[in-house]
Design an enzyme around this catalytic site. Structure first.
Site, PDB file in Angstrom:
ATOM      1  N   GLU A   1       3.789  -8.938   1.555  1.00 21.62           N
ATOM      2  CA  GLU A   1       3.702  -7.414   2.372  1.00 21.62           C
ATOM      3  C   GLU A   1       2.276  -6.982   3.013  1.00 21.62           C
ATOM      4  O   GLU A   1       1.821  -6.934   2.292  1.00 21.62           O
ATOM      5  CB  GLU A   1       4.516  -6.289   1.210  1.00 21.62           C
ATOM      6  CG  GLU A   1       4.325  -4.852   1.598  1.00 21.62           C
ATOM      7  CD  GLU A   1       5.427  -4.970   2.669  1.00 21.62           C
ATOM      8  OE1 GLU A   1       6.674  -5.644   2.526  1.00 21.62           O
ATOM      9  OE2 GLU A   1       4.743  -4.287   3.257  1.00 21.62           O
TER      10      GLU A   1
ATOM     11  N   CYS B   1      -5.940  -2.548  -3.766  1.00 20.26           N
ATOM     12  CA  CYS B   1      -6.361  -3.800  -2.941  1.00 20.26           C
ATOM     13  C   CYS B   1      -6.936  -4.508  -2.290  1.00 20.26           C
ATOM     14  O   CYS B   1      -8.073  -5.944  -2.470  1.00 20.26           O
ATOM     15  CB  CYS B   1      -4.850  -3.762  -1.514  1.00 20.26           C
ATOM     16  SG  CYS B   1      -3.020  -3.136  -2.206  1.00 20.26           S
TER      17      CYS B   1
HETATM   18  C1  UGA Z   1      -5.083  -2.778   2.819  1.00 19.87           C
HETATM   19  C2  UGA Z   1      -4.439  -3.018   4.250  1.00 19.87           C
HETATM   20  O1  UGA Z   1      -4.518  -2.541   4.753  1.00 19.87           O
HETATM   21  C3  UGA Z   1      -3.212  -3.447   4.382  1.00 19.87           C
HETATM   22  O2  UGA Z   1      -2.665  -4.254   5.149  1.00 19.87           O
HETATM   23  C4  UGA Z   1      -2.409  -4.457   3.055  1.00 19.87           C
HETATM   24  O3  UGA Z   1      -1.149  -4.038   2.811  1.00 19.87           O
HETATM   25  C5  UGA Z   1      -2.704  -3.573   1.318  1.00 19.87           C
HETATM   26  O4  UGA Z   1      -4.054  -2.839   1.087  1.00 19.87           O
HETATM   27  C6  UGA Z   1      -2.338  -4.643   0.317  1.00 19.87           C
HETATM   28  O5  UGA Z   1      -2.839  -5.355   0.381  1.00 19.87           O
HETATM   29  O6  UGA Z   1      -1.566  -3.827  -0.520  1.00 19.87           O
HETATM   30  P1  UGA Z   1      -4.711   0.651   1.915  1.00 19.87           P
HETATM   31  O7  UGA Z   1      -5.195  -0.318   0.495  1.00 19.87           O
HETATM   32  O8  UGA Z   1      -3.459   0.914   1.655  1.00 19.87           O
HETATM   33  O9  UGA Z   1      -4.157  -1.269   2.873  1.00 19.87           O
HETATM   34  O10 UGA Z   1      -5.971   0.920   2.500  1.00 19.87           O
HETATM   35  P2  UGA Z   1      -6.681   0.557   4.249  1.00 19.87           P
HETATM   36  O11 UGA Z   1      -6.108   1.335   4.625  1.00 19.87           O
HETATM   37  O12 UGA Z   1      -7.028  -0.508   4.566  1.00 19.87           O
HETATM   38  O13 UGA Z   1      -8.110   1.272   3.420  1.00 19.87           O
HETATM   39  C7  UGA Z   1      -9.028   0.834   2.780  1.00 19.87           C
HETATM   40  C8  UGA Z   1     -10.379   1.306   2.685  1.00 19.87           C
HETATM   41  O14 UGA Z   1     -10.626   0.904   3.538  1.00 19.87           O
HETATM   42  C9  UGA Z   1     -10.396   3.146   2.760  1.00 19.87           C
HETATM   43  O15 UGA Z   1     -11.022   3.036   1.199  1.00 19.87           O
HETATM   44  C10 UGA Z   1     -10.337   3.586   3.641  1.00 19.87           C
HETATM   45  O16 UGA Z   1     -10.713   4.380   3.823  1.00 19.87           O
HETATM   46  C11 UGA Z   1     -11.473   2.351   3.943  1.00 19.87           C
HETATM   47  N1  UGA Z   1     -11.616   2.500   4.738  1.00 19.87           N
HETATM   48  C12 UGA Z   1     -10.956   2.044   6.323  1.00 19.87           C
HETATM   49  C13 UGA Z   1     -13.006   2.416   5.535  1.00 19.87           C
HETATM   50  O17 UGA Z   1     -13.549   2.806   5.447  1.00 19.87           O
HETATM   51  N2  UGA Z   1     -13.518   2.395   6.963  1.00 19.87           N
HETATM   52  C14 UGA Z   1     -12.053   2.019   7.885  1.00 19.87           C
HETATM   53  O18 UGA Z   1     -12.532   1.675   9.757  1.00 19.87           O
HETATM   54  C15 UGA Z   1     -10.758   1.941   7.509  1.00 19.87           C
END
Ligand code: UGA
Length: 447
Positions: free
Chosen positions: A159, A271
């Site tokens: 997923e 994650c």
């Molecule tokens: C992540 C993946 O994006 C999903 O595709 C995956 O399904 C999920 O993990 C999982 O394995 O279940 P998620 O943990 O909801 O999703 O969050 P993200 O949107 O990936 O963000 C992760 C972290 O990266 C956050 O702390 C966010 O603030 C940070 N981030 C994101 C940054 O610091 N810079 C960015 O440009 C983008």
């Protein structure tokens, strides 16, 4: 006859998947081992904050007025075994205590408990994020423990939903990956996902190990992208560059792309951090650790960001100790539009400053209850202005829309000094400066 679906585990992944399956028209039975969760879900309440999920749940949960009644919940494994043609396993795989590897005990328990109840043909579909090789092993567990024998088959279907967009990502996935060992398994998964596939979601058929690896490599790639831009932010700090402009400029190259290049205090959540660590651990077991040593660096760039934010705050306060200083922290969750504080960079920074004697007051639009549970000794306020009242420095650590819409003039009245550090590069420096604030972002010493 339409397929009947069960969903085992009702966290972010399972609760969303169950509601989405009902939305696609299937009869769905969700199972969890935590009675409080099941009671909430049966009332149409979601145990976490996820935009749009409660509405979708209420649209389908049996017993709620006007619902389709297609979605029910239970704690009874025999009922699940009896009911389902397809069983989705959606339990979590957290990081093991004191180790990099992931804890497979919930997945193992789910398979071992479900299998003896599979008396007829069934497809068990693993969705949890697992170390490569797990599917192969779990297929053997199924064959050994289920009365249906070979008729109880396994498929692996990772997923990719993001918290904050879980409903949209589940109903309209950007790809579906089906790790299968037979045409029958592929056919069943194609039937389950017929709607999104007809709307254009690509359906990629693979073997078990590839399906498992797609998941961990996708998260590793995303983590790498974030740490790459954060490494550039460190260089920008040293060289007097502007990482936001740099990200924009390299992002115009379609091969690089603009997304996931937001520099700041780095990634957290349930994650990305644990997935890259579990991936390294697994590669080590397979004798391929060299291939993933770069992930160690990705992890350490990421963890360094939190310390750098603390040092930036110290500098803004004159460079000495935090003792007696009041620090406002805007944001506690690991990302906006979620109440999840697992491995949250924002709370980590708040905690570090607190442990060094700073008087920290935190405000978050949705994460307060979870933050208080994890860090009860931090100060908390009911609003952004409340957190900022009397503060010597304000840290913006989770980029909620609410914070972008704040009136810097109003906050300026409440603060004791107008100093804002933007740990997410998400606020408009001009707007804050016009209201008399000193604005400082990470990786943009001159911005
Ligand atoms: C992540 C993946 O994006 C999903 O595709 C995956 O399904 C999920 O993990 C999982 O394995 O279940 P998620 O943990 O909801 O999703 O969050 P993200 O949107 O990936 O963000 C992760 C972290 O990266 C956050 O702390 C966010 O603030 C940070 N981030 C994101 C940054 O610091 N810079 C960015 O440009 C983008």
């Amino acid at each position: 006859m339409a397929l009947k679906i069960t969903v085992i585990g009702t966290g972010y992944l399972g609760a969303t998947h169950a509601a989405a399956m009902a939305e696609l028209g299937f009869e769905v039975l969700g199972l969890d081992v935590v009675p409080e969760k099941i009671e909430m879900l049966q009332r149409g309440e979601v145990p976490m904050y996820e935009p749009g999920l409660e509405e979708l749940l209420r649209k389908h949960v049996a017993g709620i007025e006007g619902s389709t009644g297609r979605l029910r919940f239970t704690m009874d494994w025999a009922e699940v075994g009896e009911f389902g043609d397809v069983h989705f396993v959606c339990v979590n795989t957290p990081q093991k205590h004191g180790e990099y590897a992931c804890d497979m005990s919930y997945v193992d328990a789910a398979f071992e408990t479900l299998a003896p109840h599979l008396k007829g043909p069934a497809l068990v579909v693993g969705k949890s994020t697992v170390p490569v090789g797990s599917a192969e092993r779990l297929a053997r567990t199924l064959a050994e423990l289920s009365p249906a024998g070979e008729d109880a088959e396994l498929a692996w279907n990772p997923e990719f939903l993001r918290e904050g967009f879980a409903v949209q990502d589940t109903l309209h996935p950007d790809r579906l990956v089906a790790g299968v060992r037979s045409e029958r398994a592929e056919k069943i998964l194609r039937e389950v996902y017929a709607t999104p596939v007809s709307e254009g979601s690509p359906f990629v058929v693979t073997d078990f190990p590839t399906a498992e690896l797609v998941k961990t490599s996708a998260n590793s790639f995303l983590a790498t992208k974030i740490s790459f831009i954060n490494a550039m932010a460190e260089v920008c700090e040293a060289a007097g560059g502007d990482v936001a402009l740099l990200a924009e400029a390299i992002g115009h190259d379609e091969r690089i792309g603009k997304k996931f290049l937001r520099a700041g205090i780095g990634f957290g959540g349930g994650c990305l951090p644990k997935d890259i660590r579990a991936f390294m651990a697994r590669a080590g077991e397979l004798g391929a650790d060299q291939a993933l040593t770069f992930l160690r660096e990705i992890d350490s760039i990421n963890m360094r960001r939190r310390g750098q934010m603390v040092e930036m705050a110290r500098e803004a306060l004159g460079g000495g100790s935090f003792l007696g200083k009041r620090v406002a922290v805007l944001g506690a969750t690991f990302k906006p539009d979620s109440d999840d504080v697992r491995d949250s960079p924002a709370l980590n920074v708040a905690g570090q400053i607190h442990l060094q004697g700073g008087q920290v007051t935190v405000y978050d639009p949705k994460g307060m209850a979870n933050a208080k549970r994890l860090f009860p000794t931090l100060g908390y306020a009911d609003s952004a202005v409340g957190a900022v009242r009397g503060a010597d420095v304000v840290l913006h650590l989770t980029e909620w829309r609410e914070f972008r819409e704040l009136d810097p003039a109003v906050l300026g009245e409440a603060a004791s000094a107008r100093v804002l550090l933007d740990g997410r590069n998400a606020l408009d420096p001009e707007v804050w400066r016009r209201a008399g604030w000193t604005y400082r972002a990470m990786g943009r010493p001159t911005a």
